[in-house]
Motif scaffolding. Structure first.
Motif, PDB file in Angstrom:
ATOM      1  N   GLN A 121       0.822  -1.205   0.000  1.00 10.85           N
ATOM      2  CA  GLN A 121       0.000   0.000   0.000  1.00 10.85           C
ATOM      3  C   GLN A 121       0.859   1.259   0.000  1.00 10.85           C
ATOM      4  O   GLN A 121       0.529   2.256  -0.654  1.00 10.85           O
ATOM      5  CB  GLN A 121      -0.927   0.003   1.210  1.00 10.85           C
ATOM      6  N   LEU A 122       1.983   1.223   0.712  1.00  8.46           N
ATOM      7  CA  LEU A 122       2.877   2.379   0.741  1.00  8.46           C
ATOM      8  C   LEU A 122       3.471   2.648  -0.639  1.00  8.46           C
ATOM      9  O   LEU A 122       3.527   3.807  -1.090  1.00  8.46           O
ATOM     10  CB  LEU A 122       3.984   2.147   1.775  1.00  8.46           C
ATOM     11  N   VAL A 123       3.930   1.605  -1.303  1.00  6.56           N
ATOM     12  CA  VAL A 123       4.503   1.769  -2.638  1.00  6.56           C
ATOM     13  C   VAL A 123       3.457   2.326  -3.602  1.00  6.56           C
ATOM     14  O   VAL A 123       3.739   3.240  -4.404  1.00  6.56           O
ATOM     15  CB  VAL A 123       5.063   0.424  -3.141  1.00  6.56           C
ATOM     16  N   ALA A 124       2.238   1.805  -3.517  1.00  2.38           N
ATOM     17  CA  ALA A 124       1.175   2.305  -4.387  1.00  2.38           C
ATOM     18  C   ALA A 124       0.851   3.761  -4.076  1.00  2.38           C
ATOM     19  O   ALA A 124       0.617   4.581  -4.984  1.00  2.38           O
ATOM     20  CB  ALA A 124      -0.071   1.436  -4.235  1.00  2.38           C
ATOM     21  N   LYS A 125       0.838   4.127  -2.812  1.00  6.66           N
ATOM     22  CA  LYS A 125       0.554   5.507  -2.415  1.00  6.66           C
ATOM     23  C   LYS A 125       1.623   6.449  -2.911  1.00  6.66           C
ATOM     24  O   LYS A 125       1.327   7.553  -3.419  1.00  6.66           O
ATOM     25  CB  LYS A 125       0.434   5.577  -0.890  1.00  6.66           C
ATOM     26  N   GLU A 126       2.893   6.072  -2.778  1.00  4.01           N
ATOM     27  CA  GLU A 126       3.992   6.906  -3.274  1.00  4.01           C
ATOM     28  C   GLU A 126       3.908   7.089  -4.784  1.00  4.01           C
ATOM     29  O   GLU A 126       4.191   8.174  -5.304  1.00  4.01           O
ATOM     30  CB  GLU A 126       5.334   6.299  -2.880  1.00  4.01           C
ATOM     31  N   ILE A 136       5.733  10.770  -5.277  1.00  2.00           N
ATOM     32  CA  ILE A 136       6.718  11.128  -4.253  1.00  2.00           C
ATOM     33  C   ILE A 136       7.991  10.338  -4.511  1.00  2.00           C
ATOM     34  O   ILE A 136       7.970   9.113  -4.666  1.00  2.00           O
ATOM     35  CB  ILE A 136       6.184  10.822  -2.838  1.00  2.00           C
ATOM     36  N   VAL A 137       9.112  11.072  -4.591  1.00  2.00           N
ATOM     37  CA  VAL A 137      10.406  10.421  -4.784  1.00  2.00           C
ATOM     38  C   VAL A 137      11.070  10.291  -3.437  1.00  2.00           C
ATOM     39  O   VAL A 137      10.577  10.750  -2.408  1.00  2.00           O
ATOM     40  CB  VAL A 137      11.281  11.221  -5.762  1.00  2.00           C
ATOM     41  N   ALA A 138      12.246   9.672  -3.461  1.00  2.00           N
ATOM     42  CA  ALA A 138      12.957   9.443  -2.215  1.00  2.00           C
ATOM     43  C   ALA A 138      13.352  10.763  -1.583  1.00  2.00           C
ATOM     44  O   ALA A 138      13.621  11.753  -2.249  1.00  2.00           O
ATOM     45  CB  ALA A 138      14.189   8.581  -2.462  1.00  2.00           C
ATOM     46  N   GLY A 139      13.456  10.793  -0.302  1.00  2.00           N
ATOM     47  CA  GLY A 139      13.844  11.996   0.410  1.00  2.00           C
ATOM     48  C   GLY A 139      12.695  12.522   1.240  1.00  2.00           C
ATOM     49  O   GLY A 139      11.529  12.398   0.878  1.00  2.00           O
ATOM     50  N   LYS A 140      13.012  13.113   2.376  1.00  2.00           N
ATOM     51  CA  LYS A 140      11.984  13.620   3.271  1.00  2.00           C
ATOM     52  C   LYS A 140      12.398  14.997   3.761  1.00  2.00           C
ATOM     53  O   LYS A 140      13.586  15.298   3.940  1.00  2.00           O
ATOM     54  CB  LYS A 140      11.791  12.678   4.468  1.00  2.00           C
ATOM     55  N   GLY A 141      11.428  15.891   3.954  1.00  2.00           N
ATOM     56  CA  GLY A 141      11.703  17.191   4.529  1.00  2.00           C
ATOM     57  C   GLY A 141      12.521  18.049   3.585  1.00  2.00           C
ATOM     58  O   GLY A 141      12.237  18.189   2.395  1.00  2.00           O
ATOM     59  N   GLU A 162       0.898  12.048   4.580  1.00  2.00           N
ATOM     60  CA  GLU A 162       0.097  10.822   4.486  1.00  2.00           C
ATOM     61  C   GLU A 162       0.994   9.592   4.445  1.00  2.00           C
ATOM     62  O   GLU A 162       0.740   8.581   5.110  1.00  2.00           O
ATOM     63  CB  GLU A 162      -0.777  10.877   3.235  1.00  2.00           C
ATOM     64  N   VAL A 163       2.066   9.719   3.651  1.00  2.00           N
ATOM     65  CA  VAL A 163       2.962   8.571   3.515  1.00  2.00           C
ATOM     66  C   VAL A 163       3.715   8.308   4.818  1.00  2.00           C
ATOM     67  O   VAL A 163       3.957   7.159   5.197  1.00  2.00           O
ATOM     68  CB  VAL A 163       3.941   8.804   2.349  1.00  2.00           C
ATOM     69  N   SER A 164       4.082   9.395   5.526  1.00  2.00           N
ATOM     70  CA  SER A 164       4.837   9.210   6.772  1.00  2.00           C
ATOM     71  C   SER A 164       4.026   8.472   7.823  1.00  2.00           C
ATOM     72  O   SER A 164       4.568   7.709   8.626  1.00  2.00           O
ATOM     73  CB  SER A 164       5.284  10.569   7.312  1.00  2.00           C
ATOM     74  N   VAL A 165       2.707   8.701   7.809  1.00  2.00           N
ATOM     75  CA  VAL A 165       1.853   7.954   8.748  1.00  2.00           C
ATOM     76  C   VAL A 165       1.911   6.466   8.442  1.00  2.00           C
ATOM     77  O   VAL A 165       2.045   5.622   9.354  1.00  2.00           O
ATOM     78  CB  VAL A 165       0.402   8.471   8.683  1.00  2.00           C
ATOM     79  N   MET A 166       1.845   6.141   7.168  1.00  2.00           N
ATOM     80  CA  MET A 166       1.939   4.731   6.775  1.00  2.00           C
ATOM     81  C   MET A 166       3.324   4.184   7.092  1.00  2.00           C
ATOM     82  O   MET A 166       3.468   3.041   7.561  1.00  2.00           O
ATOM     83  CB  MET A 166       1.638   4.592   5.288  1.00  2.00           C
ATOM     84  N   GLN A 167       4.357   4.987   6.863  1.00  2.00           N
ATOM     85  CA  GLN A 167       5.710   4.533   7.181  1.00  2.00           C
ATOM     86  C   GLN A 167       5.892   4.308   8.669  1.00  2.00           C
ATOM     87  O   GLN A 167       6.559   3.353   9.089  1.00  2.00           O
ATOM     88  CB  GLN A 167       6.729   5.557   6.660  1.00  2.00           C
TER      89      GLN A 167
END
Length: 463
Positions: A193-198, A203-208, A339-344
């Protein structure tokens, strides 16, 4: 009945007492002859203090409690240990065991029946103060069988303790395995689900601040700041008539220097030659031409400054639009990243739980396979040559005491029902007649030999 009277009665009826004693001793001897001798063999087990990290819920403090050995004794006397003995020794399959123990189909399962019979011959002694040694004894008419059963009970006792300590760990391992299977499936589902959401949110790699969009926003912001500074400087130059640029221009400075030099010549020639002098007029024309060139050059510099200011403003406006657009994209990306961080975070928590359960299951599996226990066989049982039953001296002593007591009771019972008067004291106590005296019968005189016979005997005097 007075004690004196009682003594006289017992003395008179000594034959009855002697007969009871003889009968009791005869029965005791018959019992000793008929009774099969019973042999006792003893194996000793020590219950040491087990380390806390081994299998089982008991701690060191629990093992040092006063009821710990009592609990172990109850375990030793349980049906489970007895059935384990039957299983280990194979008694249920031994020939003639049914006839030996008298088993019937109505008695239930043969192993359970034999186990109940074996428990009757088991003796456990753990009553020694401040001692953790348990004595496991077995009684049997065969000394070899008694030793074998004592050792079998000791071995089965240790095995059952290992099983009791390993069973909770084994059940926990099974529970952990089920939990791990459920967590593994859920973890794989959430990762998909995370991969599909990204992919959906692009969303590419990297945060903040480390993601490419944020880096591009930071670069555009820096360029905008530089453009704003450049535009302000250009606008200032253009607003002041481009005076700094004019003063810094080499052409302007050269023209101004040349004009100053020619003005000095004109002033000098005006004083000497006059204004109608052809050279003076030529010099004035030259100065006017130079002033025209200076004005043209200053106008060109002002125009160039205005163009630079306009270009700087245009660049600033373009960068403003780019920064605004990039800021909107970063805002959108960060919202998607939230949204993705919650799943992560959910996946990380689930992974941490999975790792902890997997680690604990691995520890319990290792402890389960080691088969540790705090019980150890101190000394095995050996066949005894001396039977413990029957106890001959004790049996004979008890028979003697029983015969004496039975004879006394029988004599007193007979005396109680026989109301004949035998003693003078009974006349006064029973009949109330005073005792006036007793007529004693003299003992018979000894037989005397004739004098002529006694004279012939040596060292004999006439009676």
């Amino acid at each position: 009945m007075t004690p004196k009277h009682l003594g006289k009665v017992l003395l008179e009826k000594w034959r009855i007492i002697a007969l009871c004693i003889a009968l009791a001793m005869a029965l005791a001897v018959l019992d000793l002859v008929v009774t099969t001798p019973v042999y006792k063999s003893t194996a000793t087990v020590v219950a040491g203090v087990r380390a806390p990290e081994t299998i089982g819920p008991q701690s060191v403090a629990e093992q040092l409690s006063s009821d710990y050995l009592l609990t172990q004794e109850d375990i030793l006397k349980s049906d489970r240990v007895a059935r384990q003995v039957v299983t280990d020794t194979g008694l249920a399959n031994a020939p003639g065991v049914i006839q030996q123990y008298g088993w019937e189909p109505t008695d239930g399962a043969l192993p359970d029946f034999i186990a109940s019979k074996l428990r009757n011959g088991l003796l456990v002694d753990s009553s020694v103060t401040n001692s953790r040694v348990m004595e496991i004894s077995f009684l049997s008419g065969n000394p070899q069988f008694a030793a074998a059963m004592a050792n079998a009970f000791a071995s089965a006792f240790i095995d059952v303790n290992v099983q009791l300590q390993a069973d909770p760990a084994r059940r926990t391992v099974a529970s952990y395995t089920r939990q791990l299977d459920a967590l593994s499936g859920k973890l794989h589902e959430m990762q998909a689900q995370l991969v599909a959401k990204e992919g959906t949110l692009d969303i590419v790699a990297g945060k903040g601040d480390n993601d490419p969009d944020s880096a591009r926003l930071n670069a555009l912001s820096a360029q905008l700041a530089a453009a704003q500074a450049q535009s302000a400087a250009a606008s200032a130059h253009a607003g002041a008539g481009a005076l700094p640029d004019t003063m810094a221009s080499g052409v302007v400075q050269g023209l101004q220097t040349e004009i100053a030099r020619l003005e000095a010549q004109r002033s000098q020639m005006s004083a000497t030659a006059g204004p109608n002098n052809p050279d003076y007029r030529q010099l004035v024309a030259q100065i006017a031409g130079l002033r025209g060139q200076l004005s043209s050059q200053e106008a060109l510099i002002r125009k160039s400054a205005a163009a630079a200011a306009a270009q700087a403003q245009a660049m600033q406006s373009g960068l403003n639009g780019a920064v605004t657009a990039q800021r909107g994209r970063v805002t959108k990306v960060r919202a998607a990243q939230s949204e993705v961080s919650v799943m992560q975070q959910d996946i990380a928590n689930l992974q941490a739980s999975y790792d902890q359960i997997a680690q604990r299951r691995a520890q319990l599996q290792v402890l389960d396979n080691t088969g540790q226990t705090n019980l150890s066989l101190l000394s095995p049982a050996t066949p005894s040559d001396t039977p413990v039953l029957p106890r001959r001296l004790l049996t004979l002593a008890l028979a003697l005491m029983t015969g004496v007591v039975a004879g006394i009771l029988l004599a007193l019972t007979i005396e109680f029902f026989d109301r004949r008067i035998r003693f003078s004291s009974e006349i006064e106590s029973w009949l109330g007649i005073p005792d006036l005296g007793a007529i004693r019968i003299s003992p018979p005189r000894p037989m005397r030999l004739p004098r002529m016979v006694t004279g012939l005997l040596p060292n004999t005097r006439a009676q």
